[in-house]
Design an enzyme around this catalytic site. Sequence first.
Site, PDB file in Angstrom:
ATOM      1  CB  SER A 115      -9.442  -3.383  -6.395  1.00  8.03           C
ATOM      2  OG  SER A 115      -9.334  -4.783  -6.635  1.00  8.03           O
ATOM      3  CE  LYS A 116     -12.768   0.953 -11.994  1.00 11.04           C
ATOM      4  NZ  LYS A 116     -12.550   1.657 -13.276  1.00 11.04           N
ATOM      5  NE  ARG A 117      -6.914  -7.585  -7.285  1.00  9.47           N
ATOM      6  CZ  ARG A 117      -6.827  -8.533  -6.358  1.00  9.47           C
ATOM      7  NH1 ARG A 117      -7.417  -9.701  -6.549  1.00  9.47           N
ATOM      8  NH2 ARG A 117      -6.158  -8.320  -5.254  1.00  9.47           N
TER       9      ARG A 117
END
Length: 479
Positions: free
Chosen positions: A241-243
């Site tokens: 994911s973006k994190r």
Amino acid sequence: MSGKVRTRFAPSPTGFLHIGGARTALFNWLYARHHGGEMLLRIEDTDRERSTPEAVEAIIGGLKWLELDWAGEPLSQFSRRERHLEVIRQLLDSGHAYYCQCTPEELAEMREKARAEGKPMRYDRRCRELGLCPPHDRPLVVRFRAPDEGEIVIDDLVQGTVTFAADAMDDLVLMRADGTPTYNLAVVVDDHDMEITHVIRGVDHLTNAARQKMIYDALGWEVPKMAHIPLIHGPDGAKLSKRHGALGVEAYRAMGYLPEAMRNYLARLGWSHGDDEIFTTEQLIEWFDLNAVGKSPARFDFTKLESVNGWWMRNLEREKLFRRFLDWLPHAPAEDKPRAEQAMKKLADADVRARFMQLLDALRERAKTLRELLDLSWFLFADRPLELNAKAQKILKDDARAMLKELHARLSALPEWTEAAIDEAVRAFAEEKGLKLGKVAQPLRAAVTGSNVSPGIFEVLEALGREESLARIEDQLAE
């Protein structure tokens, strides 16, 4: 292996080129290069509502930054709509496809029934034998007539033999009610017409491979060899994911990563060559093959990426690193834009460029990214009087400024301005004053660079030259 290897990278232009797509493009490019073939680029832009010219530009820009080239011009899938419809008519004529009149409400009922029975949603084929054809009083879609029995077998070059029960396959839609072809149909036609020999893509497309093989078989076309590569997960094992770092390639460029390092790191996400971690592009092309691609998800790790990038920062040819730095400056993130623009302007000056090149080897030893290289070299581009960072301000107290005044006079009298001569003079001065070298060198560094961190201060002073170095000391004495 007979015939020329042809792979393809086929992104959907609905957003940036994310890290998983970049890895897929790299694997296609490496495999084609390894086997003396070529990679083609197809933009799968049939989703007209979500596809944008800006996304196409971002994808092509990302591939160019990664230096992954392709044969010919990028192919727009949407531009081949008439060819796709021609093949749909062919499937209708051969009885491998049929018209369906089911409404969205009827499909929703089927979905609810399947959910209530704990079964996967599958179209119940109620329109198969109705013999519908346009014109009709209800919107019609075209569905594929999936086999009623047997198995669909995919001999995958990464996943091995994967078998699907034919009676579990849906009668997938080939053409929507608005007359637009769907993804699975368009992919089969395009891969066939482009003479693609190997389809290398994420394992999340494995079910699509079964659907597409049914269409290939119905058309009597040869199926390309399939290779479904593992997905990329975050370091915690969860879906990327973006994190974790599921950003666009342009974000990694802005953060100051080198294309050499990105290719190196991405190649290790799912592929290995023994315990090797660092690869030149030439080595990757020589060694890459699908038999060394694993089945397990790869794990994205920013720390590892930074480590690989740091190696390339230290080991890339000096002139090439300088070109990479110049190329990066216009792409610096917003918070660095003013400094990046000033660095570009100053580097147009031959003297500043010479100073930068003289110190580049020392600067890159500490810099893990091009962004850090800008931070460490900023003293070369900053306007005078230099703005001191917090630690430099603490170093330049009144007693330190008084000492610098005496040292300034000593340095002004040097007959030659070399690193060795400056080193000798400063050491002699420290010894006379009964001070440790650091007590003299640190205030000198703070005054000349505005920071408490820099390459060797004597090396910096030589690179700046006598006039500039003394002027910077004078600026601080005037405070």
